[in-house]
Design a protein around this motif. Structure first.
Motif, short mmCIF file in Angstrom:
data_model
loop_
_atom_site.label_atom_id
_atom_site.label_comp_id
_atom_site.label_asym_id
_atom_site.label_seq_id
_atom_site.Cartn_x
_atom_site.Cartn_y
_atom_site.Cartn_z
N LEU A 1 0.81 -1.21 0.00
CA LEU A 1 0.00 0.00 0.00
C LEU A 1 0.85 1.27 0.00
N PRO B 1 1.85 0.98 -4.38
CA PRO B 1 1.10 -0.14 -4.95
C PRO B 1 1.57 -0.55 -6.33
N LEU C 1 -3.24 -2.76 -8.20
CA LEU C 1 -4.30 -1.79 -8.43
C LEU C 1 -5.32 -2.31 -9.44
N MET D 1 -7.50 -4.69 -7.60
CA MET D 1 -8.43 -3.98 -6.72
C MET D 1 -9.62 -3.46 -7.49
N GLU D 2 -9.39 -2.99 -8.70
CA GLU D 2 -10.51 -2.52 -9.53
C GLU D 2 -11.46 -3.66 -9.87
N HIS E 1 -13.37 -4.65 -6.68
CA HIS E 1 -14.38 -3.65 -6.37
C HIS E 1 -15.57 -3.73 -7.32
N LEU F 1 -3.97 6.96 3.59
CA LEU F 1 -4.09 5.79 2.73
C LEU F 1 -5.52 5.29 2.70
N TRP F 2 -6.19 5.33 3.84
CA TRP F 2 -7.59 4.91 3.90
C TRP F 2 -8.44 5.76 2.95
N THR G 1 -7.44 7.39 0.33
CA THR G 1 -7.03 7.21 -1.06
C THR G 1 -7.61 5.95 -1.67
N TYR G 2 -7.51 4.83 -0.96
CA TYR G 2 -7.84 3.54 -1.58
C TYR G 2 -9.18 2.96 -1.16
N PHE G 3 -9.64 3.24 0.03
CA PHE G 3 -10.82 2.52 0.53
C PHE G 3 -12.06 3.40 0.69
#
Length: 338
Positions: A159, A162, A167, A170-171, A174, A210-211, A213-215
């Protein structure tokens, strides 16, 4: 006229429960039935429970191997390998599926599209047959899923910088979760749920930056899907999560199950009337070791600090190490309060 469970939960989530009792839900691990069968049955028989879920029928199911609650190896639907050493509880990942630092081996991951094959008509029939508040039978967990696949320490490193293929995965993950939640939101269930354990005992496991940005963008999509179809959104997260509660409120989360005794009622009172605290009572210290009076004081502190014509659900977990008498006392005290 007495409210149904469905009406009671909804009124509580919307801070409109001016004269009804606090809704109840009990979580159990197989450990509870394995070691305290009679005590568990006494609890189940002793109170009215307000949450339920449909019997989910799938056209096809993803391949798994083993039993997640039996000692030995369990391979889940994504391909993650869990090692368990204790009956009745879930194991841990010791051998991550994704070993390559650049995620070049991410192709080995199986995204369980099979779970999209559930029978919507059967779900709707089950919802129509009850007045319980019905929860969807799915639970996206993006942060935890990444840990299960990569290993916790490895993921924390990833993280920070990445890899491209991470990444990309992750897409895909999601997108799958969004499609799964959308199909469930199109049924007659009342609520959707997600989970991710975000806290240690004293802080978040990653930085808030980071939270964000990504989640945070993922959660925004999940919450928006629920609300688009008129469903309530529930989320579970263990640990100290104080820093993200305002963010979750801003995103529209309806109910949050988190370890409120890690943070303290004094820190949580600022959120009274803004979000429903979906349990819990301290299962690290009070439920295993507390006295009856300790339990009663704890329940009263939650009610006094967080109730505002709603905003609390009487929930706790009957898991490994719990004193069954204390679990019973939790619900007895909630019933006496309202």
């Amino acid at each position: 006229m007495e409210r149904t469970s469905r009406e009671l939960v909804r009124d509580t989530l919307e801070f409109k429960n001016t004269d009804g009792r606090v809704p109840r839900q009990l979580w159990t691990l197989p450990w509870a039935d394995l070691y305290h069968h009679d005590a568990l049955q006494k609890i189940l028989d002793g109170f009215t429970w307000d949450f339920a879920g449909p019997q989910t029928v799938y056209e096809k199911r993803p391949k798994t191997e083993g039993d997640p609650y039996t000692p030995g190896l369990y391979i889940d639907e994504w391909g993650s390998r869990f090692t368990n050493i204790q009956p009745g509880v879930f194991g841990e990942v010791k051998d991550p599926l994704v070993q390559d630092d650049d995620w070049e081996d991410a192709y080995k991951i199986h995204i369980p599209e099979e779970y999209l094959s559930f029978d919507m008509e059967k779900v709707n029939a089950d919802c129509a047959a009850t007045d319980k508040f019905m929860m969807a039978d799915c639970c996206p967990r993006p942060f935890e899923q990444l840990q299960f696949l990569r290993g916790t320490a490895n993921l924390y490193m990833d993280l920070m910088d990445p890899p491209k293929k991470m990444l990309e995965f992750m897409e895909k993950m999601h997108d799958y979760y969004c499609r799964l939640l959308t199909k469930w939101a199109q049924t007659d269930v009342d609520g959707l749920g997600i989970m991710d354990d975000w806290g240690s005992q004293k802080s978040l496991l990653i930085s808030p930056k980071l939270w964000d940005t990504y989640f945070k963008p993922m959660y925004r999509d999940y919450f928006d899907i629920a609300h688009k179809y008129g469903k309530k959104m529930f989320m579970h997260s263990d640990g100290y999560t104080l820093e993200i509660i305002p963010r979750l409120i801003d995103l529209g989360l309806d109910a949050f199950n988190t370890q409120i005794f890690c943070m303290g009622m004094d820190k949580l009172q600022q959120f009274k009337g803004k979000i429903t605290f979906w349990g819990e009572i301290d299962r690290q210290h009070l439920i295993p070791h507390g006295s009856t009076e300790d339990i009663r004081k704890a329940v009263h502190s939650v009610y006094d600090s967080l109730w505002q014509d709603g905003g609390c659900i009487a929930q706790c977990e009957f898991g490994a190490g719990a004193n069954p008498d204390n679990v019973y006392e939790i619900y007895k005290t909630w019933a006496e309060i309202r």
